[in-house]
Motif scaffolding. Structure first.
Motif, mmCIF file in Angstrom:
data_model
loop_
_atom_site.group_PDB
_atom_site.id
_atom_site.type_symbol
_atom_site.label_atom_id
_atom_site.label_comp_id
_atom_site.label_asym_id
_atom_site.label_seq_id
_atom_site.Cartn_x
_atom_site.Cartn_y
_atom_site.Cartn_z
ATOM 1 N N UNK A 122 -10.079 1.740 8.448
ATOM 2 C CA UNK A 122 -9.374 1.193 7.504
ATOM 3 C C UNK A 122 -7.960 1.660 7.517
ATOM 4 N N UNK A 123 -7.741 2.992 7.735
ATOM 5 C CA UNK A 123 -6.651 3.544 7.778
ATOM 6 C C UNK A 123 -5.564 2.989 8.938
ATOM 7 N N UNK A 124 -6.260 2.670 10.081
ATOM 8 C CA UNK A 124 -5.510 2.084 11.406
ATOM 9 C C UNK A 124 -5.688 0.745 11.151
ATOM 10 N N UNK A 125 -5.859 -0.114 10.337
ATOM 11 C CA UNK A 125 -6.110 -1.718 10.262
ATOM 12 C C UNK A 125 -4.711 -2.371 10.298
ATOM 13 N N UNK A 126 -3.598 -1.306 9.928
ATOM 14 C CA UNK A 126 -2.239 -2.165 10.025
ATOM 15 C C UNK A 126 -1.916 -2.815 11.378
ATOM 16 N N UNK A 127 -2.447 -2.196 12.456
ATOM 17 C CA UNK A 127 -2.186 -2.825 13.843
ATOM 18 C C UNK A 127 -2.717 -4.132 14.009
ATOM 19 N N UNK A 128 -3.928 -4.545 13.032
ATOM 20 C CA UNK A 128 -4.709 -5.796 13.025
ATOM 21 C C UNK A 128 -4.434 -6.660 12.056
ATOM 22 N N UNK A 129 -3.425 -6.473 11.561
ATOM 23 C CA UNK A 129 -2.589 -7.457 10.554
ATOM 24 C C UNK A 129 -3.257 -7.213 8.910
ATOM 25 N N UNK A 130 -3.668 -5.979 8.796
ATOM 26 C CA UNK A 130 -4.004 -5.734 7.258
ATOM 27 C C UNK A 130 -2.990 -4.602 6.669
ATOM 28 N N UNK A 131 -2.741 -5.011 5.516
ATOM 29 C CA UNK A 131 -1.918 -3.880 4.549
ATOM 30 C C UNK A 131 -2.584 -3.343 3.770
ATOM 31 N N UNK A 132 -3.102 -1.874 4.083
ATOM 32 C CA UNK A 132 -3.937 -1.032 3.180
ATOM 33 C C UNK A 132 -3.163 -0.005 2.709
ATOM 34 N N UNK A 133 -3.806 0.243 1.392
ATOM 35 C CA UNK A 133 -3.169 1.456 0.564
ATOM 36 C C UNK A 133 -3.990 2.326 -0.130
#
Length: 356
Positions: free
Chosen positions: A264-275
């Motif tokens: 989840x922490x690295x999901x930014x590369x797959x188009x997710x915005x996680x906080x």
């Protein structure tokens, strides 16, 4: 700001198709678009000009400027004005907002790496408002998040695998007898073959290293001049706090969280915005880098609101609408400036700020 049409989703998928980064679910969506004749015609034209990026010089790679060069060539070759035809150029340019580039350096540079070459430094930049996928000379891959850059010398992959990072990047390292080292202002990382994420922006008050698989050794100079070493296991996250918690460059506070959700922490590369438990002020910095905007607060108290969750990284307006639906926060957009203010009607109902 203009209202984003559903076609933005098509071009988001197009960007990932160009960079070979579609997920299985997205691949199914992409296959369905093959029946869209008009879109496929436009995509074929964009793909043609996109491939011209391989002819650009790669000693100093600036994705934003390189993309502008390609799009300008496309405009010059376009026979009819964009306003009279389909607005494919506008949607093609939107690719830079979502994924922007896959820079396959080793194809153009592998033959140039030798001990007899004069030393030179290669720098790859993902400017604000974009992400970049890079394949290194040793076939390891790096996802650069917005506002980040990596640098390495011409002996990378032969005599060394040393790379310098400013910003955030996800590394998937090919196992090799030559150690892979990542250097940041805050700490150094040593690995052989692994996947991990580093977030080390110079203007942030903390830096993190998160391990997805393999093993990771984090090194940091201490006050005595020697180096402390911390070993991370998969799903460990090391956080180094700066600012008031670090009165000098060699003095710092470190925390290691275990059994976190590294994917989840690295999901930014797959188009997710996680906080995760981030303040609105921290979230705003992330949005500024991602969308190349400036965020101002009409009330300072807004900065302390905290959020946990993730949403799809769509248009800026869609992300801000999700924010306003889950918190007493409202927004206004004036070109590249976003103003956040309190929604008094929702404030009385506010209990916790959880983004879906």
């Amino acid at each position: 700001m203009e209202k984003h049409s559903p076609d933005d989703r098509k071009w988001h998928l197009a960007a990932k198709a160009l960079t070979d980064s579609l997920t299985p679910e997205e691949q199914a969506e992409w296959e369905a678009l093959k029946d869209d004749g008009l879109f496929q015609e436009d995509f074929a034209r964009v793909k043609l000009y996109w491939e011209r990026l391989q002819a650009l010089p790669y000693r100093q790679i600036d994705v934003e400027n390189d993309w502008k060069i390609v799009m300008e060539k496309a405009r010059l070759d376009q026979e009819e004005p964009v306003s009279q035809g389909r607005p494919w150029l506008r949607y093609a340019a939107a690719i830079s907002v979502f994924l922007i580039a896959s820079v396959l350096l080793w194809r153009s540079m592998r033959g140039n790496f030798s001990k007899n070459d004069k030393p030179f430094l290669t720098t790859i930049v993902a400017p604000t408002g974009s992400k970049t996928l890079v394949t290194l000379p040793d076939s390891s891959t790096v996802w650069l998040n917005a506002g980040s850059k990596v640098s390495f010398n011409n002996s990378f992959g032969t005599d060394n695998r040393d790379i310098a990072l400013e910003g955030e990047a996800f590394f998937d390292v090919i196992r090799n007898k030559v150690p892979f080292n990542v250097h940041t202002d805050q700490f150094d990382i040593a690995v052989l073959g692994t996947a991990f994420n580093i977030k080390a922006y110079k203007d942030d008050d903390k830096a993190t290293a998160t391990l997805v698989r393999g093993s990771l050794k984090v090194k940091r100079a201490n006050l005595s001049g020697t180096k402390d070493e911390i070993l991370l296991a998969p799903n460990d996250r090391l956080t180094l706090y700066k600012g008031a918690a670090a009165p000098s460059k060699a003095s710092f506070t470190v925390k290691v969280d275990q059994k976190i959700n590294a994917e989840r922490e690295t999901s930014w590369k797959d188009g997710w915005l996680s906080i995760e438990g981030e303040s609105l002020n921290e979230f705003a910095v992330k949005l500024e880098r991602l969308y190349d905007i400036k965020i101002v607060f009409s009330e300072e108290s807004l900065k302390d609101y905290r959020f946990t969750g993730r949403i799809r990284q769509l248009s800026l307006e869609q992300v801000l609408k999700a924010l306003s639906l889950t918190s007493p926060v409202q927004f206004s957009i004036d070109e590249k400036t976003v103003t956040l203010s309190e929604n008094e009607q929702m404030k009385s109902k506010y209990r916790s700020l959880q983004m879906p």
